[in-house]
Design a protein around this motif. Structure first.
Motif, PDB file in Angstrom:
ATOM      1  N   UNK A  90     -17.007  15.652 -49.491  1.00  0.00           N
ATOM      2  CA  UNK A  90     -16.134  16.233 -48.474  1.00  0.00           C
ATOM      3  C   UNK A  90     -14.887  15.349 -48.352  1.00  0.00           C
ATOM      4  N   UNK A  91     -14.053  15.329 -49.372  1.00  0.00           N
ATOM      5  CA  UNK A  91     -12.969  14.325 -49.448  1.00  0.00           C
ATOM      6  C   UNK A  91     -11.928  14.412 -48.353  1.00  0.00           C
ATOM      7  N   UNK A  92     -11.795  15.541 -47.674  1.00  0.00           N
ATOM      8  CA  UNK A  92     -10.781  15.639 -46.624  1.00  0.00           C
ATOM      9  C   UNK A  92     -11.271  15.080 -45.293  1.00  0.00           C
ATOM     10  N   UNK A  93     -12.563  14.963 -45.145  1.00  0.00           N
ATOM     11  CA  UNK A  93     -13.122  14.632 -43.832  1.00  0.00           C
ATOM     12  C   UNK A  93     -12.610  13.294 -43.300  1.00  0.00           C
ATOM     13  N   UNK A  94     -12.605  12.277 -44.123  1.00  0.00           N
ATOM     14  CA  UNK A  94     -12.259  10.923 -43.661  1.00  0.00           C
ATOM     15  C   UNK A  94     -10.873  10.487 -44.092  1.00  0.00           C
ATOM     16  N   UNK A  95     -10.054  11.414 -44.581  1.00  0.00           N
ATOM     17  CA  UNK A  95      -8.704  11.060 -45.014  1.00  0.00           C
ATOM     18  C   UNK A  95      -7.906  10.500 -43.840  1.00  0.00           C
ATOM     19  N   UNK A  96      -7.119   9.460 -44.102  1.00  0.00           N
ATOM     20  CA  UNK A  96      -6.368   8.789 -43.042  1.00  0.00           C
ATOM     21  C   UNK A  96      -5.237   7.985 -43.654  1.00  0.00           C
ATOM     22  N   UNK A  97      -4.247   7.668 -42.821  1.00  0.00           N
ATOM     23  CA  UNK A  97      -3.164   6.794 -43.253  1.00  0.00           C
ATOM     24  C   UNK A  97      -3.587   5.329 -43.228  1.00  0.00           C
ATOM     25  N   UNK A  98      -4.424   4.984 -42.266  1.00  0.00           N
ATOM     26  CA  UNK A  98      -4.955   3.620 -42.162  1.00  0.00           C
ATOM     27  C   UNK A  98      -6.421   3.699 -41.776  1.00  0.00           C
ATOM     28  N   UNK A  99      -7.176   2.715 -42.221  1.00  0.00           N
ATOM     29  CA  UNK A  99      -8.614   2.666 -41.963  1.00  0.00           C
ATOM     30  C   UNK A  99      -8.950   1.291 -41.411  1.00  0.00           C
ATOM     31  N   UNK A 100      -9.587   1.261 -40.248  1.00  0.00           N
ATOM     32  CA  UNK A 100     -10.040   0.000 -39.657  1.00  0.00           C
ATOM     33  C   UNK A 100     -11.559  -0.050 -39.764  1.00  0.00           C
ATOM     34  N   UNK A 101     -12.040  -0.970 -40.575  1.00  0.00           N
ATOM     35  CA  UNK A 101     -13.476  -1.171 -40.758  1.00  0.00           C
ATOM     36  C   UNK A 101     -13.920  -2.230 -39.754  1.00  0.00           C
ATOM     37  N   UNK A 102     -14.667  -1.829 -38.752  1.00  0.00           N
ATOM     38  CA  UNK A 102     -15.066  -2.760 -37.693  1.00  0.00           C
ATOM     39  C   UNK A 102     -16.364  -3.467 -37.986  1.00  0.00           C
ATOM     40  N   UNK A 103     -16.537  -3.967 -39.207  1.00  0.00           N
ATOM     41  CA  UNK A 103     -17.814  -4.526 -39.627  1.00  0.00           C
ATOM     42  C   UNK A 103     -17.644  -5.887 -40.297  1.00  0.00           C
ATOM     43  N   UNK A 104     -16.556  -6.593 -39.961  1.00  0.00           N
ATOM     44  CA  UNK A 104     -16.347  -7.936 -40.497  1.00  0.00           C
ATOM     45  C   UNK A 104     -16.405  -8.921 -39.328  1.00  0.00           C
ATOM     46  N   UNK A 105     -15.635 -10.009 -39.405  1.00  0.00           N
ATOM     47  CA  UNK A 105     -15.669 -10.965 -38.303  1.00  0.00           C
ATOM     48  C   UNK A 105     -14.642 -12.056 -38.472  1.00  0.00           C
ATOM     49  N   UNK A 106     -14.295 -12.712 -37.386  1.00  0.00           N
ATOM     50  CA  UNK A 106     -13.366 -13.836 -37.435  1.00  0.00           C
ATOM     51  C   UNK A 106     -14.000 -15.022 -38.155  1.00  0.00           C
ATOM     52  N   UNK A 107     -13.148 -15.843 -38.751  1.00  0.00           N
ATOM     53  CA  UNK A 107     -13.649 -17.024 -39.452  1.00  0.00           C
ATOM     54  C   UNK A 107     -14.429 -17.917 -38.495  1.00  0.00           C
ATOM     55  N   UNK A 108     -13.970 -18.009 -37.277  1.00  0.00           N
ATOM     56  CA  UNK A 108     -14.732 -18.656 -36.214  1.00  0.00           C
ATOM     57  C   UNK A 108     -14.276 -18.046 -34.888  1.00  0.00           C
TER      58      UNK A 108
END
Length: 451
Positions: free
Chosen positions: A170-188
């Motif tokens: 379903x290639x149109x479903x998640x199409x976007x100009x920018x994507x923020x992946x909220x699954x990382x973290x700060x170095x500290x």
């Protein structure tokens, strides 16, 4: 944090955020339905769908992905002609491991020493709450300036690729100009960080057979080939004397040229015992972000308690290999399998099987979205400059989205800083990080709309 309407709004919403994270953490949403009830994951998905509907999201749906799990989707329209931003998190979690070792119950959010403890609090149910806080802050301070899509995955930790395959179908479903992946973290904690590279991952199960059945070690030991002994020798061949990963044909000298990770800080973050050396060579950043890393995840063999004096006929292990950017995961898998087979001693029968695989990822940091995020981080973290770091883990969806939407700008932020101890006993989240990153995300959306 400097005073501004977005920051003030997020601060006022933090008690609600804690209550909601408490509800979400209570779901034992491990996507291993042989060990955990499917109803727990379905309950978490329903909770997120309800939260999105309450914020005015349209087209909210539970997507049945090919791996038998559900991802939650919603769309919040912005002004006509505005850009579209996709916000990602996942609601499935790692198993709690030894529940008795937790200081407080793993599925009951508990405040202690200024942190909130519970499985998934940082990885990544806290990411779901972060996205909700950012949306609420924008709605309360002038409105949402972009179209927002939210996708909350239900099987990221299992690596079974359900959402990736669904997105491809379903290639149109998640199409976007920018994507923020909220699954990382700060170095500290307190240091605003955007993750720009991810190591990929492959898992291989290796099985060694030497006998038709176990034998008495007194009668046959010394001549009968021991499958467990053979497996131990194979696994030992995966490391050099200093502990560096050594897979035949796989390069392992790449250097990391971004922010560095102080060795003493790493020892503290990793809780390395006094007197125990770190493994590998090069800087810590080289080792955990730019080079391959092998880990033996588990071994099938008799436990010490109840063991009998037997020569083992069969032994198995599950081996993980983290793959740095620039290396194809499929090629790394072939090299790992070939290495395991080539180093099996005594003519023992060996069989390898790939269990899971994810490609490494590298972001384009020259895009306008990175400038917008840097400005947002400067407000959320006064006096701190946004830093670029790598991450040793993998998020397979990143490569799928990059392939589907090559013009999309992808940023990785999140709550999994070292003190969070994700995947371990006593996982926790810093409420200050949740607050600041929610502010940063809201301001990023506003900055990006104006850029």
């Amino acid at each position: 944090m400097s005073s501004n309407p977005v920051a003030e709004t997020v601060a006022s919403l933090m008690p609600r955020a804690k209550a909601e994270l408490t509800e979400l953490v209570a779901f034992e949403s491990v996507a291993d339905f042989g060990q955990f009830p499917r109803s727990e994951s379905e309950g978490a998905a329903d909770w997120i769908a309800g939260a999105l509907r309450a914020e005015g999201f349209q087209d909210v749906a539970l997507l049945d992905t090919p791996d038998g799990t559900q991802s939650v989707y919603g769309f919040l329209p912005g002004p006509e002609g505005a850009r579209t931003v996709l916000l990602y998190a996942h609601y499935d979690v790692q198993p709690p491991l030894d529940e008795a070792a937790w200081t407080s119950p793993p599925f009951a959010l508990t405040e202690r020493d200024g942190r909130w403890y519970g499985r998934g609090s940082a990885d990544c149910k806290g990411g779901v709450i972060m996205h909700l806080l950012a949306v609420r802050a924008l709605k309360a301070t002038g409105g949402v300036p972009v179209h927002i899509k939210v996708i909350a995955e239900g099987s990221e930790e299992q690596g079974t690729g359900g959402l990736e395959r669904y997105a491809e179908e379903h290639p149109e479903l998640l199409s976007a100009d920018a994507i923020v992946i909220g699954d990382a973290g700060n170095l500290r904690t307190g240091l605003p960080t955007v993750t720009t590279t991810l190591r990929g991952m492959t898992m291989v199960r290796v099985q060694i057979d030497t006998l038709e059945g176990n034998l008495h070690s007194g009668q046959f030991g010394g001549a009968a080939p021991d499958a467990l002994g053979a497996l131990i020798r194979v696994l030992d061949s995966l490391r050099t004397e200093d502990g560096s990963t050594a897979v035949d044909g796989l390069a392992s000298e790449t250097v990391w040229d971004g922010v560095q990770y102080d060795e003493e800080q790493f020892r503290a973050d990793a809780r390395v015992l006094d007197g125990v050396e770190l493994i590998g060579s090069g800087s810590v950043a080289d080792r955990i972000w730019a080079r391959p890393a092998v880990t033996v995840l588990g071994i099938d063999c008799p436990p010490v308690v109840g063991a009998t004096p037997s020569v083992q006929a069969r032994a198995r292990a599950l081996v993980s290999l983290r793959v740095p950017p620039g290396v194809e995961a499929a090629e790394a898998t072939k090299l790992l399998q070939a290495h395991l087979e080539a180093h099996t001693p005594w003519g023992a029968r060996v069989r390898t099987e790939q269990i899971g695989q994810g490609q490494p990822f590298s972001a384009d940091t020259t895009s306008p979205a990175y400038a917008a995020m840097a400005d947002a981080m400067a407000v959320a973290y006064p006096g701190r400059q946004m830093r670029y770091a790598g991450q040793g883990g993998s998020i397979p969806l990143c490569n799928t989205l990059a392939d589907l939407y090559p013009r999309a700008e992808i940023l990785l932020i999140g709550l999994s800083e070292p003190a969070a101890r994700i995947h371990a006993v006593d996982e926790s989240v810093s409420p200050e990080e949740l607050e600041r990153l929610s502010v940063a995300e809201a301001l990023f959306l506003r900055n990006y709309a104006a850029s």
